[in-house]
Design an enzyme around this catalytic site. Structure first.
Site, PDB file in Angstrom:
ATOM      1  N   ILE A 129      51.131  -9.952 -10.978  1.00  0.00           N
ATOM      2  CA  ILE A 129      50.910  -9.991  -9.533  1.00  0.00           C
ATOM      3  C   ILE A 129      51.536 -11.270  -9.005  1.00  0.00           C
ATOM      4  CG2 ILE A 129      49.183  -9.970  -7.701  1.00  0.00           C
ATOM      5  CD1 ILE A 129      47.285  -8.614  -9.619  1.00  0.00           C
ATOM      6  N   GLU A 141      48.193 -12.110 -14.358  1.00  0.00           N
ATOM      7  CA  GLU A 141      48.789 -10.993 -15.088  1.00  0.00           C
ATOM      8  C   GLU A 141      47.671 -10.085 -15.570  1.00  0.00           C
ATOM      9  OE1 GLU A 141      51.997 -10.143 -18.710  1.00  0.00           O
ATOM     10  OE2 GLU A 141      51.489 -12.179 -18.089  1.00  0.00           O
ATOM     11  N   GLY A 142      47.752  -8.798 -15.170  1.00  0.00           N
ATOM     12  CA  GLY A 142      46.722  -7.848 -15.522  1.00  0.00           C
ATOM     13  C   GLY A 142      47.164  -6.880 -16.583  1.00  0.00           C
ATOM     14  N   GLY A 143      46.352  -5.841 -16.782  1.00  0.00           N
ATOM     15  CA  GLY A 143      46.653  -4.870 -17.823  1.00  0.00           C
ATOM     16  C   GLY A 143      47.856  -4.005 -17.496  1.00  0.00           C
ATOM     17  N   TYR A 144      48.131  -3.799 -16.179  1.00  0.00           N
ATOM     18  CA  TYR A 144      49.247  -2.949 -15.796  1.00  0.00           C
ATOM     19  C   TYR A 144      50.507  -3.737 -15.471  1.00  0.00           C
ATOM     20  CZ  TYR A 144      45.745   0.717 -15.371  1.00  0.00           C
ATOM     21  OH  TYR A 144      44.745   1.615 -15.629  1.00  0.00           O
ATOM     22  N   ASP A 201      39.041   1.149 -13.678  1.00  0.00           N
ATOM     23  CA  ASP A 201      39.079  -0.248 -14.143  1.00  0.00           C
ATOM     24  C   ASP A 201      38.291  -1.146 -13.188  1.00  0.00           C
ATOM     25  OD1 ASP A 201      39.676  -2.377 -15.767  1.00  0.00           O
ATOM     26  OD2 ASP A 201      41.607  -2.776 -14.816  1.00  0.00           O
TER      27      ASP A 201
END
Length: 810
Positions: free
Chosen positions: A480, A474-477, A588
């Protein structure tokens, strides 16, 4: 003579009484003890003295014998023929060893709390030195070591004891000690002035020896008178010849007594038996006298023969010693001859080497002439190459114009394909055909005319309704997920809906991102407006973070691989920053956003997300200008944190941190400052990652320089990623794999020359290296060591062009 005095801290309170030696009343007198180089024998001798002469001043006598031979590098030489400096140093070392030895003996006296001193005299013979000390200092008491024979007399070859007995004055009392036991004592006269009362020292010695009882082996004193006579003769063998004279005197004194008694006996018989014939009496008396005379002559001859035997033995010993010396001289002569031969051989070899070096110098000079001719040929070739390069540049301009035309045509064809795909989707929806059968018409992603638009059900089927087991990270946006679509494994990024822009603008930006096709960019296969998701190709080898820190037990990264990754990232960003009509900014960049394909080539993901999300999502109002925007804050451009403006230089800052991480294998926090300090202190190797192997100096220097320039706080000081920089980075790892022509290397630095300069010796060197050589005061050639005719340098343009051409081909 040198004499040192040592006083103990305290004396013994009691005095030991020896039942064999009457030492009482003599404790305050000085006793001289002769000590040699044997520590064991001297220690035993001192222990006997300390036991029998308590509270007595002990004076240690040592005779220093200078060594006749001086050791040198070529062997041992006589002192008269050796270097005086070498002889002096060797004598000093000998005296230091003697003083260390005497210090050990003094420490024994100090432990026994006895007053002690040292007397050292230099002499060629030990016995002569001892006698000289006795005569020169009126020594009254002397203790010396001796070697007994048959536990009764001094051994015949004990030359020191024999010489001392024969030559020391009679006023000196001598104790002979063997292995800590008293062997015998030579008594002294009353005073040194009583020598006149003794006719001969040898006679006194003989009388003293004959009248003194031997303490060593007291249990064997029950021998017969014959054994005592044999003992006296054994004493004569040790050099005391006066005993023979005394025996002869006693024998001569005995015979008259016997003659007188015989006369008295004859007269008594004549008085008793007067009837005997007077002639018979006279005859008998004459015969008796002759017998006595014959016996006396026989004894005298026997003694003379015995003395001659002793002389013959002494001469034999002298002859043996002379033969031994002759053998020593012959061996020394042979050794000198061998050393002379070795020296001659070494000199001959040196001359041959010198001649060989002269021949090599001639060959080098001829090779230098050939090299100069080759340089001239290369100069002409370089001119021809420049002409062809100009022609190729013109052709390249035409090709680039053609490529630009083809690119416009390709864009137009893509737009037409996109429009046809939309009509096809509409036709399928009218006929109620499910979107899941789209892959049978379109095929794989490589065959899609443009980005494929998927439905929410397609993504749900691929991820089991976005199951947690399919979630990768799990990323900032957003999250996945891993899924199966279009006959292959894909990665699906589901964005947060509240961060996205309007649907129309989102669709437009996705199409722009889909048009970005590059070998080092992650391929965007399609999107889903309903789920706000993007579908990418799946790369199974993880990202740079996993490989650099070996999270999955991967093998260490070599420096060549790391340099190649840096060049690939630079090429990708050169493409993004030069895109038209608008520049694509990543915003990023970090190790987690650089993925690796099956060939371990870099592919950058999450590029262009700043075009998809709102400005508030990029820079939330709650964080203002003080907190991180997204991802890892340590990679964020400091200028962006202050101004809130995202520029291509923001990506360059993050790129510089990635370069330093690949060089050092460390976390990015404070990394730029640490590398900058190590570089300024000349300790760059201390921060490099040793698991990458041995970094080439040129490669690591350029990468560190580029990384620190990219990490400048002011964005104006950061470089731009240009095609020229990309080609330079690609050559860093490629040039190390190709063999470098030897004439491209500087003879001093052994590195490829960038500024070749020709010196007066005709050789070409790197400009900085030969300039430093001349500035340090050298006026000779670094190659031939010959003096230079002048110190001027000439640029070698032909060789510089050849090196540049070789690097471009690399």
């Amino acid at each position: 003579m040198m004499e040192l005095l040592l006083n103990p801290s305290q004396s013994h309170p009691h005095l030991h009484h020896d039942e064999h030696n009457s030492m009482e009343g003599k404790c305050a007198e000085k006793v001289h003890v002769a000590v040699g180089k044997s520590v064991q024998k001297a220690t035993t001798l001192l222990q006997w003295c300390l036991t029998h002469f308590k509270n007595t001043h002990i004076c240690l006598i040592h005779v220093y014998q200078p060594s006749p031979l001086i050791p040198t590098l070529l062997g041992k030489f006589p002192a008269s023929k050796a270097n005086p400096g070498v002889v002096s140093a060797f004598r000093k070392e000998e005296k230091e060893q003697i003083m260390k030895l005497l210090d050990k003996y003094l420490s024994i006296c100090l432990e026994a709390k006895v007053k002690a001193s040292i007397a050292v005299v230099e002499a060629d013979q030990v016995q002569k030195g001892i006698v000289d000390l006795v005569n020169g200092h009126n020594i009254r008491k002397l203790v010396i070591g001796a070697i007994p024979e048959n536990f009764m007399n001094v051994k015949r070859n004990s030359s020191k004891a024999t010489y001392a007995v024969k030559n020391t004055p009679s006023f000196c009392e001598i104790w002979f000690i063997y292995k800590g036991k008293h062997v015998w004592t030579r008594e002294a006269c009353e005073s040194p002035h009583s020598l006149s009362s003794c006719a001969q020292p040898e006679v006194t010695t003989a009388e003293s020896l004959s009248s003194r009882s031997v303490q060593y082996g007291m249990n064997e004193l029950s021998h017969s008178e014959c054994l005592q006579s044999h003992s006296e003769r054994s004493t004569i063998c040790n050099g005391i010849g006066s005993l023979i004279q005394s025996e002869i005197i006693e024998t001569e004194a005995t015979f008259p007594s016997k003659s007188s008694s015989s006369s008295r006996h004859c007269s008594s018989q004549s008085s008793v038996a007067r009837s005997v014939d007077s002639l018979s009496e006279v005859e008998e008396e004459r015969v008796n006298c002759k017998v006595v005379e014959a016996k006396r002559e026989a004894d005298t001859a026997t003694e003379k023969a015995f003395v001659e035997l002793l002389k013959r033995k002494r001469l034999e010993i002298i002859a043996i010693e002379a033969i031994r010396k002759v053998n020593l001289f012959e061996s020394a002569h042979a050794r000198e001859a061998m050393l002379k031969k070795e020296t001659e051989d070494a000199l001959r070899a040196t001359i041959q080497d010198q001649q060989k070096c002269l021949g090599e110098n001639k060959e080098i000079a001829s090779e230098l002439q050939r090299a100069m001719r080759s340089i001239a040929l290369l100069d002409s070739c370089a001119q021809e190459t420049n002409r062809r390069r100009d022609e190729a540049a013109d052709e390249l301009s035409l090709i680039q114009a053609s490529i630009l035309t083809l690119w416009h045509e390709k864009q137009q064809i893509r737009r037409q394909k996109m429009e046809a795909s939309r009509w096809l989707e509409r036709w399928k929806s009218r006929d109620q055909v499910e979107v899941t059968h789209c892959n049978h018409v379109i095929g794989f992603a490589e065959e899609l005319p443009e980005l494929a638009e998927f439905s929410l059900s397609d993504l749900q089927n691929a991820t089991c309704n976005f199951s947690e087991s399919f979630k990768m990270r799990e990323g900032g946006y957003g999250c996945i997920y891993k899924g199966e679509m279009l006959g292959r494994t894909v990665a699906i990024r589901k964005l947060h809906r509240h961060n996205l822009q309007g649907p129309a603008q989102f669709h437009q930006e996705v199409q722009v991102l889909g048009s970005l096709q590059h070998p080092h960019l992650l391929t965007l296969l399609g999107f889903c407006p309903e789920a706000c998701s993007l579908v990418y190709e799946y790369l199974p080898n993880g990202n740079l973070q996993d490989h650099l820190f070996r999270k999955n037990s991967v093998s260490p990264l070599t420096w060549n691989t790391r340099a190649r990754w840096i060049a690939e990232i630079a090429r990708a960003f050169c493409f993004l920053h030069s895109s038209k009509p608008e520049t694509i900014i990543h915003g990023d960049l970090k190790l987690e956003t650089v993925l690796l394909d099956s060939a371990l080539s870099c592919k950058i993901c999450e590029f262009g997300f700043s075009r998809l999300v709102t400005q508030e999502a990029i820079y939330p109002s709650s964080f203002r200008l003080n907190t991180e925007t997204k991802g890892s804050f340590t990679y964020t451009d400091p200028e962006f944190c202050r101004t809130g403006v995202l520029t291509p230089k923001s990506d360059i800052y993050s790129f510089g941190l990635i370069i330093l991480q690949l060089l050092t294998g460390r976390t990015p926090v404070g990394l730029a400052s640490e590398v900058r300090r190590a570089t300024s202190c000349g300790k760059l190797s201390s921060v490099l990652d040793s698991s990458a192997g041995e970094w080439p100096l040129a490669v690591v220097s350029r990468l560190v320089e580029l990384g620190l320039e990219c990490c400048q706080q002011n964005r104006k000081d950061r470089p731009e990623i240009t095609p020229t920089l990309v080609r330079e980075l690609e050559q860093l790892h490629v040039s190390e794999e190709r063999p470098v022509p030897p004439f491209f290397l500087c003879p001093i630095l052994q590195e490829i020359m960038h500024d070749p300069q020709v010196a007066a010796d005709g050789s070409t060197y790197e400009g900085k290296a030969i300039s430093e050589w001349l500035k340090n005061g050298h006026e000779t050639s670094p190659m031939t060591n010959l003096k230079l005719s002048h110190l001027h340098l000439t640029p070698n343009h032909a060789l510089r062009l050849a090196i540049q051409g070789w690097l471009c081909k690399s």
